[in-house]
Design a protein around this motif. Structure first.
Motif, short mmCIF file in Angstrom:
data_model
loop_
_atom_site.label_atom_id
_atom_site.label_comp_id
_atom_site.label_asym_id
_atom_site.label_seq_id
_atom_site.Cartn_x
_atom_site.Cartn_y
_atom_site.Cartn_z
N THR A 1 0.83 -1.21 0.00
CA THR A 1 0.00 0.00 0.00
C THR A 1 0.86 1.26 0.00
OG1 THR A 1 -1.77 -1.14 1.20
CG2 THR A 1 -1.80 1.27 1.24
N LEU A 2 1.90 1.28 0.83
CA LEU A 2 2.76 2.45 0.92
C LEU A 2 3.52 2.69 -0.39
CD1 LEU A 2 3.77 4.71 2.77
CD2 LEU A 2 5.58 3.16 3.54
N LYS A 3 3.89 1.62 -1.06
CA LYS A 3 4.64 1.74 -2.32
C LYS A 3 3.88 2.54 -3.37
CE LYS A 3 7.19 -1.06 -5.69
NZ LYS A 3 7.59 -2.44 -6.09
N GLN A 4 2.55 2.49 -3.32
CA GLN A 4 1.73 3.15 -4.33
C GLN A 4 1.89 4.66 -4.33
OE1 GLN A 4 -2.30 1.83 -3.72
NE2 GLN A 4 -1.75 -0.35 -3.81
N THR A 5 2.29 5.24 -3.20
CA THR A 5 2.40 6.70 -3.10
C THR A 5 3.84 7.16 -2.83
OG1 THR A 5 1.84 6.57 -0.74
CG2 THR A 5 0.03 6.98 -2.29
N ALA A 6 4.77 6.23 -2.66
CA ALA A 6 6.14 6.59 -2.31
C ALA A 6 6.89 7.19 -3.49
CB ALA A 6 6.88 5.36 -1.81
N THR A 7 7.79 8.13 -3.21
CA THR A 7 8.71 8.64 -4.23
C THR A 7 10.12 8.12 -4.01
OG1 THR A 7 9.20 10.67 -2.99
CG2 THR A 7 7.34 10.73 -4.52
N LEU A 8 10.37 7.54 -2.82
CA LEU A 8 11.62 6.82 -2.54
C LEU A 8 11.24 5.41 -2.13
CD1 LEU A 8 13.80 9.32 -0.44
CD2 LEU A 8 14.28 8.48 -2.75
N TRP A 9 11.85 4.42 -2.77
CA TRP A 9 11.50 3.02 -2.49
C TRP A 9 12.66 2.12 -2.88
CZ3 TRP A 9 7.42 1.91 0.34
CH2 TRP A 9 7.07 0.57 0.50
N PRO A 10 12.91 1.05 -2.15
CA PRO A 10 12.17 0.56 -1.00
C PRO A 10 12.67 1.18 0.30
CG PRO A 10 13.92 -0.97 -1.53
CD PRO A 10 14.00 0.13 -2.55
N PRO A 11 11.95 0.95 1.40
CA PRO A 11 12.51 1.30 2.70
C PRO A 11 13.82 0.55 2.91
CG PRO A 11 10.19 0.65 2.88
CD PRO A 11 10.64 0.29 1.50
N ALA A 12 14.75 1.16 3.62
CA ALA A 12 16.03 0.49 3.84
C ALA A 12 15.85 -0.79 4.65
CB ALA A 12 16.99 1.44 4.57
N VAL A 13 14.94 -0.75 5.62
CA VAL A 13 14.81 -1.84 6.59
C VAL A 13 13.33 -2.01 6.95
CG1 VAL A 13 15.44 -2.62 8.95
CG2 VAL A 13 17.08 -1.29 7.59
N ASN A 14 12.93 -3.23 7.29
CA ASN A 14 11.67 -3.49 7.99
C ASN A 14 12.03 -4.22 9.27
OD1 ASN A 14 8.99 -3.75 8.70
ND2 ASN A 14 8.54 -5.37 7.22
N GLN A 15 11.89 -3.54 10.40
CA GLN A 15 12.21 -4.17 11.69
C GLN A 15 10.95 -4.86 12.21
OE1 GLN A 15 12.80 -2.38 15.90
NE2 GLN A 15 14.80 -2.18 14.94
N ILE A 16 11.03 -6.17 12.42
CA ILE A 16 9.85 -6.95 12.78
C ILE A 16 10.17 -7.94 13.89
CG2 ILE A 16 8.79 -6.80 10.50
CD1 ILE A 16 9.91 -9.63 9.92
N GLU A 17 9.14 -8.33 14.62
CA GLU A 17 9.29 -9.44 15.57
C GLU A 17 9.59 -10.71 14.77
OE1 GLU A 17 6.78 -12.04 18.89
OE2 GLU A 17 5.96 -10.12 18.19
N CYS A 18 10.66 -11.38 15.12
CA CYS A 18 11.06 -12.54 14.33
C CYS A 18 11.91 -13.48 15.19
CB CYS A 18 11.85 -12.07 13.11
SG CYS A 18 12.21 -13.37 11.92
N HIS A 19 11.38 -14.66 15.44
CA HIS A 19 12.06 -15.67 16.24
C HIS A 19 11.44 -17.02 15.88
CE1 HIS A 19 8.41 -15.40 18.67
NE2 HIS A 19 8.62 -14.09 18.77
N PRO A 20 11.98 -18.13 16.37
CA PRO A 20 11.48 -19.44 15.93
C PRO A 20 10.00 -19.69 16.21
CG PRO A 20 13.65 -19.70 16.86
CD PRO A 20 13.26 -18.27 17.11
N TYR A 21 9.42 -19.11 17.24
CA TYR A 21 7.98 -19.27 17.46
C TYR A 21 7.17 -18.41 16.49
CZ TYR A 21 8.55 -21.85 21.87
OH TYR A 21 8.86 -22.79 22.82
N TYR A 22 7.82 -17.42 15.89
CA TYR A 22 7.13 -16.49 14.98
C TYR A 22 8.11 -16.05 13.89
CZ TYR A 22 3.73 -12.76 13.86
OH TYR A 22 2.79 -11.94 13.25
#
Length: 387
Positions: free
Chosen positions: A234-255
């Motif tokens: 959704t954000l890409k549709q209106t961005a003039t700079l792409w992609p974001p450098a990073v996506n920081q997310i919860e990430c571990h073996p249970y998830y």
């Protein structure tokens, strides 16, 4: 490594450890938005310049305002050169303490210059929108005592309400999104009458403020956090700079969020994992339901014992951090313990086999659907199933 021509690199192997020790200045550099140097077509958003970011960062979530300054200074003394913080951490007190620690490190000669330290902070969701986000960054820079940050992230894709919804967090967790929208929708608390489409527009205005911050030099790179594939599309549709450098997310073996990780890496977005060791928001009931804490799980403990030798002990925590790294995820573990700081940094002198990685990833089977998610557990808008 050439900054202008570097392509995305896989995590350094154990055989490279002698030249990539985490406690060396500016260690383990990962190019973010690399191999994007060519001009974009007129109908496509432009790309950010390549910035080098250390694979291992020091997280500051829940350090506490009394200990944050000393802990960050200790991390810099230990050799960390990547500090991850946020506007909202510590009730808006942590950025100030991080800034003081950086000033201490410069004064004491622990680091030779500001340029040696990669600083990430995050815009808080109460400040969504162009003018508000710009104000948020200016406040962050003032607290940090810096002219720029190396990475500025949009902390959360959703809104912040003006007053708490009447339902308890537990009730929110157990209700469907449809029920919430029919019964005093929490969207109404972001701004009067705001719906999901309006929130997407507001988020695009936030990103526009971030793009301008990048262009004027207040942020060397701009990024997002807690974004799903849908949010990114959704954000890409209106961005003039792409992609974001990073996506920081919860990430571990249970998830493990494998689909999202793979999508980001295909799009040239570096994945930064938080809660790699299981996070700090879990409860006894949650751990019991999942089969125990991650660092006490059978495969993690067994692998740590097998990899340990008389000369080198590999801890369960190091196994979990290495699992994230070998999935090409940057890590930002947090600890106030000097011993654990050094331990968390020492993850480049051993490797997991493919079988080890599969065995650890299989822990996801203990969770059904979203049950493996350990963070934001009391968050009424934690569902993230909006665009």
């Amino acid at each position: 490594m050439s900054q202008s021509n570097a392509a995305f690199q896989s995590v350094p192997a154990a055989s490279d450890a002698t030249s990539l020790l985490c406690c060396a200045p500016l260690p383990n550099l990962l190019p973010i938005n690399a191999s994007r140097g060519q001009a974009a077509p007129p109908d496509q958003p432009a790309a950010q310049s390549t910035v080098l970011m250390p694979w291992v960062g020091y997280g500051t979530y829940r350090l506490g305002h009394k200990h944050a300054r000393a802990a960050v200074l200790a991390a810099l003394q230990t050799g960390y050169r990547h500090i991850d913080t946020a506007f909202i951490y510590g009730g808006q007190t942590t950025e100030l303490q991080v800034g003081k620690a950086i000033a201490d490190a410069l004064q004491q000669g622990i680091v030779a210059s500001r340029e040696e330290i990669f600083v990430t902070t995050k815009q808080w969701r109460e400040y969504h929108g162009y003018e508000q986000s710009t104000k948020c960054l200016d406040l962050s820079l003032e607290r940090l005592g810096l002219d720029y940050v190396d990475c500025w992230m949009m902390h959360w894709p959703g809104p912040c309400w003006e007053h708490k919804p009447p339902q308890s967090p537990e009730n929110h967790d157990n209700q469907s999104q449809q029920t919430l929208e029919q019964n005093d929708s929490p969207w109404a608390h972001a701004k009067a009458g705001m719906g999901q489409s309006e929130m997407a527009q507001l988020r695009s205005e936030t990103w526009r403020a971030m793009e301008d911050a990048y262009r004027c030099g207040k942020a060397r790179s701009i990024a997002v956090s807690n974004f799903t594939i849908q949010h990114l599309q959704t954000l890409k549709q209106t961005a003039t700079l792409w992609p974001p450098a990073v996506n920081q997310i919860e990430c571990h073996p249970y998830y493990p969020q494998s689909e999202l990780v793979e999508y980001c890496q295909r799009e040239g977005i570096v994945v930064q994992a938080y809660a790699s060791l299981g996070g700090q928001d879990g409860t006894k009931a949650k751990w019991k339901k999942l089969g125990g804490k991650l660092m006490e799980s059978a495969p993690v403990v067994d692998i740590s014992k097998r990899l340990s030798t008389a000369q080198r002990t590999v801890t369960p925590g190091q196994v979990l951090l290495r699992w994230a790294l070998q999935r090409n995820c940057v890590i930002v573990p947090k600890t106030a313990s000097l011993t654990r700081m050094s331990e968390n940094a020492r993850v480049f002198d051993f490797e997991l086999s493919q079988q080890d990685i599969l065995q650890i990833t299989k822990l996801e089977d203990n969770a059904v659907g979203d049950e493996g998610r350990l963070c934001w557990r009391t968050e009424p808008l934690r569902m993230l199933n909006f665009s």
